[in-house]
Design a protein around this motif. Structure first.
Motif, mmCIF file in Angstrom:
data_model
loop_
_atom_site.group_PDB
_atom_site.id
_atom_site.type_symbol
_atom_site.label_atom_id
_atom_site.label_comp_id
_atom_site.label_asym_id
_atom_site.label_seq_id
_atom_site.Cartn_x
_atom_site.Cartn_y
_atom_site.Cartn_z
ATOM 1 N N ILE A 95 -40.664 54.960 -10.963
ATOM 2 C CA ILE A 95 -39.587 54.174 -10.359
ATOM 3 C C ILE A 95 -38.420 55.074 -9.960
ATOM 4 O O ILE A 95 -38.337 56.234 -10.373
ATOM 5 C CB ILE A 95 -39.072 53.085 -11.316
ATOM 6 N N SER A 96 -37.521 54.518 -9.178
ATOM 7 C CA SER A 96 -36.310 55.235 -8.784
ATOM 8 C C SER A 96 -35.202 54.950 -9.797
ATOM 9 O O SER A 96 -35.413 54.297 -10.817
ATOM 10 C CB SER A 96 -35.877 54.779 -7.389
ATOM 11 N N MET A 97 -33.997 55.400 -9.479
ATOM 12 C CA MET A 97 -32.839 55.154 -10.332
ATOM 13 C C MET A 97 -32.197 53.791 -10.059
ATOM 14 O O MET A 97 -31.213 53.436 -10.711
ATOM 15 C CB MET A 97 -31.789 56.251 -10.105
ATOM 16 N N LEU A 98 -32.753 53.031 -9.113
ATOM 17 C CA LEU A 98 -32.124 51.785 -8.689
ATOM 18 C C LEU A 98 -31.883 50.804 -9.844
ATOM 19 O O LEU A 98 -30.796 50.202 -9.906
ATOM 20 C CB LEU A 98 -32.952 51.118 -7.586
ATOM 21 N N PRO A 99 -32.839 50.582 -10.765
ATOM 22 C CA PRO A 99 -32.554 49.638 -11.859
ATOM 23 C C PRO A 99 -31.338 50.039 -12.690
ATOM 24 O O PRO A 99 -30.558 49.172 -13.108
ATOM 25 C CB PRO A 99 -33.842 49.676 -12.694
ATOM 26 N N PHE A 100 -31.154 51.332 -12.913
ATOM 27 C CA PHE A 100 -30.013 51.788 -13.697
ATOM 28 C C PHE A 100 -28.717 51.663 -12.903
ATOM 29 O O PHE A 100 -27.660 51.375 -13.466
ATOM 30 C CB PHE A 100 -30.241 53.233 -14.142
ATOM 31 N N VAL A 101 -28.806 51.866 -11.601
ATOM 32 C CA VAL A 101 -27.636 51.675 -10.729
ATOM 33 C C VAL A 101 -27.194 50.219 -10.766
ATOM 34 O O VAL A 101 -26.003 49.911 -10.938
ATOM 35 C CB VAL A 101 -27.962 52.105 -9.283
ATOM 36 N N ILE A 102 -28.145 49.302 -10.614
ATOM 37 C CA ILE A 102 -27.818 47.873 -10.627
ATOM 38 C C ILE A 102 -27.221 47.482 -11.970
ATOM 39 O O ILE A 102 -26.211 46.748 -12.038
ATOM 40 C CB ILE A 102 -29.075 47.033 -10.321
ATOM 41 N N TYR A 103 -27.811 47.978 -13.051
ATOM 42 C CA TYR A 103 -27.299 47.666 -14.392
ATOM 43 C C TYR A 103 -25.869 48.143 -14.539
ATOM 44 O O TYR A 103 -25.003 47.428 -15.060
ATOM 45 C CB TYR A 103 -28.200 48.307 -15.454
ATOM 46 N N ARG A 104 -25.577 49.373 -14.086
ATOM 47 C CA ARG A 104 -24.221 49.910 -14.188
ATOM 48 C C ARG A 104 -23.230 49.079 -13.379
ATOM 49 O O ARG A 104 -22.104 48.826 -13.822
ATOM 50 C CB ARG A 104 -24.197 51.359 -13.706
ATOM 51 N N LEU A 105 -23.624 48.677 -12.175
ATOM 52 C CA LEU A 105 -22.741 47.869 -11.344
ATOM 53 C C LEU A 105 -22.418 46.534 -12.019
ATOM 54 O O LEU A 105 -21.254 46.105 -12.060
ATOM 55 C CB LEU A 105 -23.382 47.626 -9.978
ATOM 56 N N LEU A 106 -23.439 45.891 -12.579
ATOM 57 C CA LEU A 106 -23.221 44.615 -13.265
ATOM 58 C C LEU A 106 -22.364 44.804 -14.516
ATOM 59 O O LEU A 106 -21.466 43.991 -14.793
ATOM 60 C CB LEU A 106 -24.565 43.983 -13.629
ATOM 61 N N LEU A 107 -22.643 45.871 -15.256
ATOM 62 C CA LEU A 107 -21.870 46.147 -16.467
ATOM 63 C C LEU A 107 -20.407 46.415 -16.134
ATOM 64 O O LEU A 107 -19.496 45.889 -16.794
ATOM 65 C CB LEU A 107 -22.473 47.350 -17.204
ATOM 66 N N GLY A 108 -20.164 47.221 -15.103
ATOM 67 C CA GLY A 108 -18.794 47.522 -14.712
ATOM 68 C C GLY A 108 -18.037 46.283 -14.267
ATOM 69 O O GLY A 108 -16.873 46.079 -14.641
ATOM 70 N N MET A 109 -18.703 45.426 -13.480
ATOM 71 C CA MET A 109 -18.051 44.197 -13.028
ATOM 72 C C MET A 109 -17.780 43.250 -14.199
ATOM 73 O O MET A 109 -16.743 42.576 -14.230
ATOM 74 C CB MET A 109 -18.914 43.520 -11.957
ATOM 75 N N PHE A 110 -18.700 43.217 -15.159
ATOM 76 C CA PHE A 110 -18.485 42.375 -16.334
ATOM 77 C C PHE A 110 -17.299 42.870 -17.155
ATOM 78 O O PHE A 110 -16.487 42.072 -17.642
ATOM 79 C CB PHE A 110 -19.751 42.349 -17.208
ATOM 80 N N LEU A 111 -17.158 44.197 -17.289
ATOM 81 C CA LEU A 111 -16.015 44.744 -18.005
ATOM 82 C C LEU A 111 -14.709 44.426 -17.286
ATOM 83 O O LEU A 111 -13.694 44.090 -17.924
ATOM 84 C CB LEU A 111 -16.169 46.258 -18.156
ATOM 85 N N LEU A 112 -14.714 44.515 -15.944
ATOM 86 C CA LEU A 112 -13.519 44.156 -15.185
ATOM 87 C C LEU A 112 -13.166 42.682 -15.389
ATOM 88 O O LEU A 112 -11.978 42.332 -15.517
ATOM 89 C CB LEU A 112 -13.740 44.431 -13.698
ATOM 90 N N PHE A 113 -14.175 41.823 -15.416
ATOM 91 C CA PHE A 113 -13.928 40.401 -15.645
ATOM 92 C C PHE A 113 -13.418 40.163 -17.067
ATOM 93 O O PHE A 113 -12.473 39.396 -17.275
ATOM 94 C CB PHE A 113 -15.225 39.617 -15.411
ATOM 95 N N LEU A 114 -14.037 40.836 -18.036
ATOM 96 C CA LEU A 114 -13.701 40.618 -19.448
ATOM 97 C C LEU A 114 -12.280 41.078 -19.764
ATOM 98 O O LEU A 114 -11.578 40.437 -20.561
ATOM 99 C CB LEU A 114 -14.708 41.358 -20.315
ATOM 100 N N PHE A 115 -11.852 42.169 -19.136
ATOM 101 C CA PHE A 115 -10.542 42.758 -19.469
ATOM 102 C C PHE A 115 -9.542 42.602 -18.318
ATOM 103 O O PHE A 115 -8.614 43.403 -18.197
ATOM 104 C CB PHE A 115 -10.712 44.231 -19.818
ATOM 105 N N ARG A 116 -9.720 41.595 -17.492
ATOM 106 C CA ARG A 116 -8.825 41.402 -16.343
ATOM 107 C C ARG A 116 -7.404 41.029 -16.800
ATOM 108 O O ARG A 116 -7.213 40.515 -17.868
ATOM 109 C CB ARG A 116 -9.370 40.327 -15.416
#
Length: 266
Positions: free
Chosen positions: A245-266
């Motif tokens: 596989i490519s790195m795409l699954p880890f990229v998607i996971y990081r993007l979702l994690l980062g957005m969740f952190l922004l939402f959690l600590f907004r």
């Protein structure tokens, strides 16, 4: 710290140390969601010992060859591929080690916010995607040259910024330099050995200066064991996975994690 907390935190440390998904983001997220007390410096030292043991055991044959060939190069026998790789690990560690000494306090005091970690988690996910899709992916780690050492070593120094991910940024840099995905991960993991050892040594000095009272040695030992076993399995399956596989699954996971952190600590 109870048994369940020990198992969860040790698993988080063992898995996120080597996957390109940012251990700092997870070690902020888990206590925030669970409201657990700080696990203590002795636990951090133990999990570092566990992950260090895991990567050294997994690459024990490579490390044996690299050490023998490196010693041979010191005796004037020339640079074999394994000796060159050993020197690449040594010199590739210098930028991060120097940056850690110079900027540790600045980073700890000013860059450990959830917002910084969220943004770096997202930003370096995009960079990982770019490297994975544009890199030539034709070289292995034994073809490492001094330009590679400089670029990947400086990239590893950037991992001092929380949320970057040490494995993520070094794999990204190696992909940009034309390494295959598996070669990029292998060099990243070998490069982690001196850095994890230095980080664990630094934490141990803090523990010696200010010993913790009431340490539950049974749980500490269990934490080291769980982090070590999970890290070993993570390295093994991650390298197997990269063949398909490519790195795409880890990229998607990081993007979702980062957005969740922004939402959690907004």
């Amino acid at each position: 710290m109870d048994l369940f907390q020990t198992l969860v935190l040790a698993l988080v440390q063992g898995l996120t140390e080597f996957l390109p998904i940012s251990s700092a983001a997870h070690l902020i997220l888990v206590p925030e969601l669970t409201h657990w007390d700080d696990q203590g410096l002795s636990f951090d030292v133990a999990t570092h010992v566990g992950t260090l043991a895991a990567v050294m055991i997994y690459f024990r044959r490579e490390l044996r060859r690299m050490t023998m060939e490196w010693l041979g190069s010191l005796r004037g026998r020339g640079l074999t591929p394994d000796a060159k790789l050993a020197w690449a690990v040594v010199f590739g560690t210098i930028p991060a080690a120097l940056s850690g000494l110079l900027f540790h306090d600045v980073i700890s005091n000013h860059l450990r916010s959830a917002q910084v970690i969220a943004m770096t988690t997202i930003g370096f996910a995009v960079l990982l995607l770019f490297a994975d899709t544009t890199g030539r992916r034709v070289r292995d780690e034994h073809g490492v040259n001094w330009k590679d050492v400089l670029v990947i070593g400086v990239a590893q120094a950037l991992a001092l910024i929380p949320g970057t991910s040490r494995s993520g940024i070094t794999i990204t840099a190696a992909l940009l330099m034309g390494f295959t995905r598996q070669a990029a991960a292998r060099y990243s993991f070998l490069l982690s050995i001196p850095i994890i050892a230095l980080a664990g040594g630094y934490e141990t000095l803090g523990l010696v200066r200010e010993p913790e009272e009431g340490v539950r040695w049974g749980l500490i030992t269990l934490g080291a064991l769980v982090s070590g076993v999970s890290a070993y399995l993570c390295i093994h399956f991650f390298l197997k996975l990269l063949a398909r596989i490519s790195m795409l699954p880890f990229v998607i996971y990081r993007l979702l994690l980062g957005m969740f952190l922004l939402f959690l600590f907004r």
